[in-house]
Write an enzyme that holds these catalytic residues in place. Sequence first.
Site, PDB file in Angstrom:
ATOM      1  N   LYS A   1      33.520  33.519  -3.466  1.00  0.00           N
ATOM      2  CA  LYS A   1      33.501  32.950  -4.823  1.00  0.00           C
ATOM      3  C   LYS A   1      34.925  32.785  -5.333  1.00  0.00           C
ATOM      4  O   LYS A   1      35.882  33.265  -4.742  1.00  0.00           O
ATOM      5  CB  LYS A   1      32.749  33.878  -5.804  1.00  0.00           C
ATOM      6  CG  LYS A   1      31.351  34.249  -5.400  1.00  0.00           C
ATOM      7  CD  LYS A   1      30.374  33.119  -5.539  1.00  0.00           C
ATOM      8  CE  LYS A   1      28.966  33.605  -5.211  1.00  0.00           C
ATOM      9  NZ  LYS A   1      28.258  32.772  -4.309  1.00  0.00           N
TER      10      LYS A   1
ATOM     11  N   SER B   1      26.665  27.639  -3.001  1.00  0.00           N
ATOM     12  CA  SER B   1      27.268  28.060  -4.264  1.00  0.00           C
ATOM     13  C   SER B   1      28.731  27.651  -4.421  1.00  0.00           C
ATOM     14  O   SER B   1      29.244  27.628  -5.528  1.00  0.00           O
ATOM     15  CB  SER B   1      27.139  29.569  -4.448  1.00  0.00           C
ATOM     16  OG  SER B   1      27.992  30.255  -3.557  1.00  0.00           O
TER      17      SER B   1
END
Length: 181
Positions: A87, A43
């Site tokens: 993230k 990701s």
Amino acid sequence: MNTKKKSVFGRILLWAFEILVVILFAYVVVYFFGQTRTNIGQSMNTTLSGGDTVLLNTFAYQFSTPKRGDVIAFKPNGSSTAYTSIKRVIGLPGETIQIKNGMIYIDGEVYIEENNFPSITDAGLAEDGVTLGDREYFVLGDNRNNSEDSRYADIGVVSSDYIEGKVWFVISPSEHWGFVQ
């Protein structure tokens, strides 16, 4: 002779004190800047690859807050048993984040990123807009179309209580070694 014993005893005490200071300094450095986490999945491609081991700065947010663009490590939904997720911060407390036509909007304005991330194909929860609370952040993976992030209920918005620190350095594997942008 008595002065000689005092002198030796004083040097031993000084030596013990210096060792104690060095151990304390090493502990502080490792605790605040040397905790490691492993990036799981793809990701965060191209910034981080799956399996990259990174260093966290756990001190970074003790007296300040995350800034837009920071790469953070956090516990999803505050679960202490969940794996740590990594993230990029997009939305800050009090803002409304919306994703439409592949673009990110912050409080109704298009957000132009410095990096060349792909257009977003699935807006998820952000399609109608997500308004952040006082201590909440909206995060996205850099691999925007292959990331479980704040667009999805499994991650959702990130409370500052569950942010572990700022990701600042990749230590392994050696070909990815370096500062995180």
